[in-house]
Motif scaffolding. Structure first.
Motif, PDB file in Angstrom:
ATOM      1  N   THR A 569       0.917  -1.287  -0.437  1.00 40.60           N
ATOM      2  CA  THR A 569       0.067   0.182   0.049  1.00 40.60           C
ATOM      3  C   THR A 569       1.133   0.830  -0.327  1.00 40.60           C
ATOM      4  O   THR A 569       0.781   2.273  -0.505  1.00 40.60           O
ATOM      5  N   ASN A 570       1.746   0.788   0.852  1.00 44.12           N
ATOM      6  CA  ASN A 570       3.125   2.291   1.032  1.00 44.12           C
ATOM      7  C   ASN A 570       4.051   1.509   1.948  1.00 44.12           C
ATOM      8  O   ASN A 570       3.360   1.626   3.040  1.00 44.12           O
ATOM      9  N   PRO A 571       5.077   1.182   1.405  1.00 41.30           N
ATOM     10  CA  PRO A 571       6.159   1.155   2.573  1.00 41.30           C
ATOM     11  C   PRO A 571       6.401   2.093   3.259  1.00 41.30           C
ATOM     12  O   PRO A 571       6.600   1.268   4.127  1.00 41.30           O
ATOM     13  N   LYS A 572       5.803   3.076   3.764  1.00 49.93           N
ATOM     14  CA  LYS A 572       6.383   3.531   4.830  1.00 49.93           C
ATOM     15  C   LYS A 572       5.054   3.224   6.164  1.00 49.93           C
ATOM     16  O   LYS A 572       5.637   3.682   7.106  1.00 49.93           O
ATOM     17  N   LEU A 573       4.137   2.452   5.941  1.00 52.18           N
ATOM     18  CA  LEU A 573       3.131   2.338   6.262  1.00 52.18           C
ATOM     19  C   LEU A 573       3.717   1.458   7.021  1.00 52.18           C
ATOM     20  O   LEU A 573       3.261   0.700   8.673  1.00 52.18           O
ATOM     21  N   TRP A 574       4.659   0.588   6.994  1.00 51.86           N
ATOM     22  CA  TRP A 574       5.055  -1.083   7.229  1.00 51.86           C
ATOM     23  C   TRP A 574       6.348  -0.468   8.442  1.00 51.86           C
ATOM     24  O   TRP A 574       6.943   0.163   7.979  1.00 51.86           O
ATOM     25  N   ASN A 575       6.406  -0.998   9.424  1.00 53.49           N
ATOM     26  CA  ASN A 575       7.554  -1.377  10.970  1.00 53.49           C
ATOM     27  C   ASN A 575       7.291  -2.725  11.630  1.00 53.49           C
ATOM     28  O   ASN A 575       6.580  -2.722  11.453  1.00 53.49           O
ATOM     29  N   SER A 576       8.214  -2.222  12.123  1.00 55.43           N
ATOM     30  CA  SER A 576       8.882  -3.212  13.020  1.00 55.43           C
ATOM     31  C   SER A 576       7.275  -3.740  14.048  1.00 55.43           C
ATOM     32  O   SER A 576       6.929  -4.745  14.295  1.00 55.43           O
ATOM     33  N   TRP A 577       6.617  -1.969  15.091  1.00 51.62           N
ATOM     34  CA  TRP A 577       6.097  -2.309  15.431  1.00 51.62           C
ATOM     35  C   TRP A 577       4.441  -3.156  14.917  1.00 51.62           C
ATOM     36  O   TRP A 577       4.061  -3.830  15.813  1.00 51.62           O
ATOM     37  N   LYS A 578       4.278  -2.925  13.446  1.00 54.56           N
ATOM     38  CA  LYS A 578       2.961  -2.822  13.188  1.00 54.56           C
ATOM     39  C   LYS A 578       3.362  -4.626  13.071  1.00 54.56           C
ATOM     40  O   LYS A 578       2.339  -5.660  12.915  1.00 54.56           O
ATOM     41  N   ALA A 579       4.617  -5.087  12.257  1.00 52.50           N
ATOM     42  CA  ALA A 579       4.560  -6.446  12.669  1.00 52.50           C
ATOM     43  C   ALA A 579       4.724  -7.216  13.623  1.00 52.50           C
ATOM     44  O   ALA A 579       3.595  -8.337  13.736  1.00 52.50           O
ATOM     45  N   ASP A 669      16.708  -4.800  15.004  1.00 52.23           N
ATOM     46  CA  ASP A 669      17.533  -4.188  14.487  1.00 52.23           C
ATOM     47  C   ASP A 669      16.810  -2.349  14.451  1.00 52.23           C
ATOM     48  O   ASP A 669      17.631  -1.481  13.797  1.00 52.23           O
ATOM     49  N   GLY A 670      16.251  -2.393  15.597  1.00 48.76           N
ATOM     50  CA  GLY A 670      16.466  -1.138  15.847  1.00 48.76           C
ATOM     51  C   GLY A 670      15.835  -0.543  15.842  1.00 48.76           C
ATOM     52  O   GLY A 670      15.560   0.944  16.046  1.00 48.76           O
ATOM     53  N   ASP A 671      14.634  -0.497  15.176  1.00 49.69           N
ATOM     54  CA  ASP A 671      13.825  -0.069  14.152  1.00 49.69           C
ATOM     55  C   ASP A 671      12.388   0.601  14.994  1.00 49.69           C
ATOM     56  O   ASP A 671      11.985   1.701  14.878  1.00 49.69           O
ATOM     57  N   ALA A 672      11.987   0.408  15.500  1.00 45.00           N
ATOM     58  CA  ALA A 672      11.226   0.900  16.537  1.00 45.00           C
ATOM     59  C   ALA A 672      11.369   0.905  18.234  1.00 45.00           C
ATOM     60  O   ALA A 672      12.546  -0.077  19.213  1.00 45.00           O
ATOM     61  N   LEU A 673      11.425   1.791  19.128  1.00 48.14           N
ATOM     62  CA  LEU A 673      12.187   1.772  20.541  1.00 48.14           C
ATOM     63  C   LEU A 673      10.655   2.008  21.058  1.00 48.14           C
ATOM     64  O   LEU A 673       9.449   2.263  21.042  1.00 48.14           O
ATOM     65  N   PHE A 693       9.062  13.388  22.279  1.00 44.73           N
ATOM     66  CA  PHE A 693       9.867  12.423  21.376  1.00 44.73           C
ATOM     67  C   PHE A 693       9.796  12.930  19.845  1.00 44.73           C
ATOM     68  O   PHE A 693      10.651  13.033  19.098  1.00 44.73           O
ATOM     69  N   ASN A 694       9.015  14.404  20.150  1.00 43.86           N
ATOM     70  CA  ASN A 694       9.208  14.727  18.368  1.00 43.86           C
ATOM     71  C   ASN A 694      10.188  15.701  19.140  1.00 43.86           C
ATOM     72  O   ASN A 694      10.941  15.981  17.788  1.00 43.86           O
ATOM     73  N   HIS A 695      10.325  16.285  19.742  1.00 44.18           N
ATOM     74  CA  HIS A 695      11.994  17.114  19.940  1.00 44.18           C
ATOM     75  C   HIS A 695      12.775  15.756  19.516  1.00 44.18           C
ATOM     76  O   HIS A 695      14.087  16.695  19.424  1.00 44.18           O
ATOM     77  N   HIS A 696      12.999  15.132  19.703  1.00 45.16           N
ATOM     78  CA  HIS A 696      14.131  13.922  19.119  1.00 45.16           C
ATOM     79  C   HIS A 696      13.854  13.213  17.855  1.00 45.16           C
ATOM     80  O   HIS A 696      14.087  12.262  17.842  1.00 45.16           O
ATOM     81  N   ASN A 697      12.929  14.038  16.994  1.00 43.67           N
ATOM     82  CA  ASN A 697      12.429  13.343  15.556  1.00 43.67           C
ATOM     83  C   ASN A 697      11.629  12.094  15.579  1.00 43.67           C
ATOM     84  O   ASN A 697      12.159  11.426  14.750  1.00 43.67           O
ATOM     85  N   MET A 698      10.811  11.341  16.537  1.00 42.21           N
ATOM     86  CA  MET A 698      10.807  10.334  16.516  1.00 42.21           C
ATOM     87  C   MET A 698       9.007  10.053  16.663  1.00 42.21           C
ATOM     88  O   MET A 698       8.365  11.250  17.096  1.00 42.21           O
ATOM     89  N   ASP A 699       8.722   9.449  15.228  1.00 44.35           N
ATOM     90  CA  ASP A 699       7.282   8.903  15.451  1.00 44.35           C
ATOM     91  C   ASP A 699       6.388   8.474  16.811  1.00 44.35           C
ATOM     92  O   ASP A 699       6.904   7.310  16.565  1.00 44.35           O
ATOM     93  N   ILE A 700       6.044   8.532  16.516  1.00 43.47           N
ATOM     94  CA  ILE A 700       5.164   6.778  17.817  1.00 43.47           C
ATOM     95  C   ILE A 700       3.817   7.057  17.279  1.00 43.47           C
ATOM     96  O   ILE A 700       3.164   6.548  16.606  1.00 43.47           O
ATOM     97  N   VAL A 719       7.308   4.114  19.991  1.00 49.56           N
ATOM     98  CA  VAL A 719       8.201   5.248  18.777  1.00 49.56           C
ATOM     99  C   VAL A 719       9.179   3.970  17.754  1.00 49.56           C
ATOM    100  O   VAL A 719       9.284   3.310  17.853  1.00 49.56           O
ATOM    101  N   GLN A 720       8.797   5.481  16.673  1.00 46.47           N
ATOM    102  CA  GLN A 720      10.354   4.902  15.694  1.00 46.47           C
ATOM    103  C   GLN A 720      11.644   5.629  15.449  1.00 46.47           C
ATOM    104  O   GLN A 720      10.810   7.137  15.946  1.00 46.47           O
ATOM    105  N   MET A 721      12.242   4.734  15.413  1.00 51.38           N
ATOM    106  CA  MET A 721      13.681   5.592  15.295  1.00 51.38           C
ATOM    107  C   MET A 721      14.002   6.464  13.686  1.00 51.38           C
ATOM    108  O   MET A 721      12.968   6.119  13.428  1.00 51.38           O
TER     109      MET A 721
END
Length: 856
Positions: A569-579, A669-673, A693-700, A719-721
């Motif tokens: 659908t969109n590669p950016k929508l997939w991450n380790s948390w969603k997995a 892989d350290g993809d999500a914290l 988190f926003n200050h550290h440029n992390m997506d929640i 959060v996304q690294m």
């Protein structure tokens, strides 16, 4: 001089506006290019006469300007040539000339130097060499210009130039995710865009073929019909790009959402009953880019084949109808496809079963393509054709490439009429980035990757399930039909059931296979919806989900389809948390389907017992455990999954009245914290934590807020690294984040401011029955500098060691290898990492070095 500049500016503005006005009225790109180009040449000639009247230099138009294709806000490609190294006075004069161009609102892209310096620069830079391929004299010393152009054209090695442009095109396509079918395509650089047309003619021009007509008159490179198709597509793309520049008022080559409607309106489209004007525009772009890509598949190989190859040619017999040229398949009789239409699929079956063949020779492709226009109901009704079509899915190898090929040349929409409605169909839902047909094929590609050993490191759990799934072709078919009914109105999942059922009946699937396929089409959104929208910690949710799924086989198939679908659908929508989210739902449902009978009370008891066992194992006193459970309560256990409970309780057991912060990486892989914050409750805590988190440029990615009985918050964030950092930085990032949150929970709030190669002879058998070496190097669309290398060759002692030596010599890091030896045939796959391979010359050097080893 100032008066001259003002005069030049006034004249240029007037003439450019006249060209624009005429273009708005008549939409003729060639006329605009001619009028605007003439105005630019007059302006430059005027300025040159006043600034270089006594100079021996010359001025050339290069690149797009030299080609006569200058868009309203394009850079002005120029070159100033001297006989000898530029003097200081000449350099000052050139600087003043450049500044003058800026003063009259042009954007010069200028190269300057002596003949030798510019020739040397072009030899090292394929882009510069290409620009000079299209150079034209503008002003100054014309004899000097002729000497320079003669020398630079004479030094160009045609074969190397062609190979470099070929690799350059492949890299550009890879950066565009291998398809022009994105919602905001780049008119210039997307596959099938203007740059692909330019590439065709650069390669042709390097061989002395200068015009469209010369391509149709020289060795039948293109037919007159194909030339007409190419010219029409070029005009459409050029018209869109001109209108895009005018709508943006700047150089803009991406059809961004903000400009699509305006461009469409300028080109004469209005809102219709069913389609908005931007969709009409985009479909015109998709059709034009598709035609360019189709013709690219014929023209470029033909042009490439006219020049002596850097690699030796292999020719081999396949059967009475087909033979092999290197890694291409060719047909003896070009009328075969018209006379015996069954060969339209037969030739693809041959390709799929021959790993050393990956494409159709251009003349054969032309004959095959022409015959596909006659695919009709009789062709579909032929059992042989149906058997071959379903056989593509059951065989699996090369399936994605094959289906993209059939879609590109219009065969899918002729064989499956329902497909026609989704070609280029946009999805205005803010998360799909592909039109429907390209989305479906991307989902198919994702499903296939799960079945391939070389990609098993990407999603190990899903890959393991796919490898153990017996009927993989059902999943592949589900990817084809899951969205095939979009655009018809109503529920596309329900509408698609009929298409899937008819296909299954026509293509010899049994009742059980048909039912599974239809169920996957109908419920392909089920797992995604449940995992992302419902509380999967609730046993009732799992129970209702399993009532729909019914069997473990269906659960596995649905999980695999869901993973492939979301990633497509969109590669950016997939991450380790969603997995992890989908894995959690899969395991919970699998447990239930296997006979587990969790109700809410049993679930609470099971989770609490697991945490108690962990605390007992650590020697925690019972009194402290009871105090902890009283503080947390049963609601806490219901709202948190087991692994979080174990993590929380291990950290809280001795500090139930002290603020604390804990961070952990969710995967290797350290993809999500994941971050746990425990502190006395206070106003705006959640919002201020989010600011950190926003200050550290992390997506929640996810958050769970919980308040204990003694009014402490226990908040858990996933959060996304930061995307601009590498995995090697993640521990430092984690430490910095944890330090700031620790300061925060203790009252310091800043959020408001906030080898040696040795030849080894081949066996006698391999010398008498050789196979064509295959070297396929493809970049990873999602991970720059990562490449997949596939090699097919005659096996021999030390082959793998020699390949590894080449990697080492070229500073390439080998990260994965899958070695397969079939008799005397080696089929090896590698995942490699290299920053140097972004350079087309480095890729060519690697392929040449490998070819030398594979043909020893």
């Amino acid at each position: 001089m100032q008066a001259i500049i003002q005069t030049a500016l006034d004249n240029l503005i007037t003439q450019k506006q006249q060209a624009i006005n005429d273009y708005h009225a008549k939409q003729r790109p060639a006329v605009f290019f001619a009028r605007y180009g003439r105005a630019l040449r007059q302006t430059l000639s005027l300025l040159w006469q006043h600034q270089f009247a006594d100079s021996s230099l010359c001025l050339l138009a290069t690149g797009g300007f030299g080609r006569g294709e200058i868009y309203p806000y394009s850079d002005l490609d120029l070159a100033i040539v001297s006989e000898q190294t530029l003097t200081e006075d000449e350099q000052d004069a050139i600087s003043h000339f450049i500044q003058t161009l800026w003063d009259i609102h042009l954007v010069p892209a200028l190269k300057a130097g002596s003949i030798d310096e510019l020739c040397e620069s072009a030899a090292e830079d394929i882009t510069g060499d290409t620009a000079f391929l299209e150079a034209r004299f503008l002003a100054g010393n014309e004899a000097l210009a002729e000497r320079f152009l003669h020398k630079i054209n004479l030094q160009r090695d045609t074969a190397s130039f062609i190979e470099a442009k070929w690799v350059e095109m492949e890299q550009r396509h890879a950066k565009s995710q291998g398809s022009a079918a994105v919602l905001e395509p780049n008119i210039k650089t997307s596959p099938g865009g203007l740059r692909d047309i330019h590439t065709m003619f650069w390669i042709a021009k390097a061989q002395g073929l200068d015009t469209f007509l010369s391509l149709s008159s020289s060795d039948d490179i293109l037919t007159h019909t194909e030339v007409t198709m190419l010219l029409d597509s070029y005009k459409q793309l050029a018209a869109i790009r001109i209108n895009l520049h005018l709508a943006a008022g700047r150089q803009e080559d991406r059809l961004i959402f903000d400009l699509q409607s305006q461009v469409a309106e300028n080109m004469g489209w209005q809102e219709g009953e069913q389609r908005i004007k931007s969709e009409k525009l985009m479909r015109v772009f998709y059709r034009a880019s598709k035609t360019v890509t189709q013709l690219n598949g014929i023209l470029l190989p033909m042009l490439r084949g006219r020049v002596y190859s850097l690699l030796r040619q292999f020719v081999g017999l396949i059967d009475d109808h087909y033979y092999q040229i290197d890694n291409q398949i060719a047909v003896y009789d070009k009328q075969l496809f018209t006379r015996e239409p069954e060969h339209l699929f037969k030739i693809l079956e041959v390709i799929q079963t021959h790993n050393d063949i990956d494409t159709i020779a251009p003349q054969t492709l032309r004959a095959w393509w022409a015959a596909t226009f006659k695919i009709d109901q009789d062709f579909y009704n032929n059992p042989t054709n149906r058997q071959r079509f379903i056989g593509f899915f059951k065989h699996g190898e090369g399936l994605t490439h094959l289906m993209r090929f059939l879609n590109l040349y219009g065969v899918l929409e002729r064989y499956l009429p329902a497909w026609k409605n989704i070609v280029g169909l946009l999805q205005h839902d803010l998360f799909h980035i592909y039109p429907v047909d390209d989305h479906i094929l991307t989902v198919l590609r994702n499903a296939r990757r799960l079945a391939m050993d070389a990609h098993s490191h990407e999603l190990p759990f899903a890959s393991a399930l796919m490898h153990g799934f017996e009927r993989q072709y059902i999943i592949y078919l589900a990817t084809v039909f899951h969205d095939i009914a979009k655009g018809r109105g109503g529920n596309h999942a329900i509408e698609g059931i009929g298409d899937a059922r008819r296909f299954a009946a026509d293509h010899f699937l049994d009742k059980e296979e048909s039912e599974m396929l239809c169920w996957l089409v109908e419920d392909h959104l089920l797992m995604s919806s449940v995992a992302q929208k419902e509380d999967i910690q609730n046993p009732d949710v799992i129970s209702h989900f399993c009532e729909r799924v019914k069997t473990q086989e269906r659960l596995t198939a649905l999980y695999l389809l869901t993973v492939a679908d979301i990633r497509g659908t969109n590669p950016k929508l997939w991450n380790s948390w969603k997995a992890g989210l989908f894995e959690t739902l899969f395991h919970a449902a699998s447990h239930r389907l296997a006979g587990g009978k969790d109700n809410r009370h049993a679930m609470i008891s099971r989770r609490q017992q697991a945490a108690t066992d962990q605390l007992n194992h650590a020697g925690t006193p019972e009194k402290q455990q009871k105090q902890l459970w009283r503080m947390l309560g049963s609601a806490y256990i219901v709202r948190h999954e087991l692994r979080d409970i174990l993590w929380h309780t291990a950290n809280l057991i001795h500090h139930t009245d002290q603020p604390q912060v804990r961070c952990r990486l969710l995967d290797s892989d350290g993809d999500a914290l994941q971050v746990m914050v425990f502190m006395p409750n206070a106003p705006r805590l959640f919002a201020r934590l989010c600011r950190i988190f926003n200050h550290h440029n992390m997506d929640i990615l996810a958050a769970r807020a919980f308040v204990t009985d003694h009014d402490y918050i226990l908040d858990t964030f996933t959060v996304q690294m930061p995307p601009q950092h590498t995995p090697g930085d993640y521990l430092d990032i984690q430490s910095a984040l944890e330090a700031e949150i620790n300061n925060f929970v203790h009252g310091y709030d800043t959020t408001e401011n906030h080898a040696t190669l040795r030849p080894v002879p081949n066996s006698r058998r391999s010398r008498h029955l050789p196979i064509a070496p295959v070297i396929r190097l493809t970049s990873d669309q999602d991970n720059p500098d990562w490449y997949t290398l596939e090699i097919v060759a005659v096996d021999r002692p030390y082959l793998l060691a020699d390949i590894a030596e080449i990697f080492s010599a070229q500073d390439i890091s080998l990260r994965y290898a899958k070695i397969s030896t079939l008799g005397e045939r080696a089929e090896d796959g590698f995942v490699i990492f290299s920053t140097a391979l972004a350079n087309p010359k480095k890729q060519l050097a690697l392929k040449q070095a490998l070819f030398e080893q594979l043909t020893v």
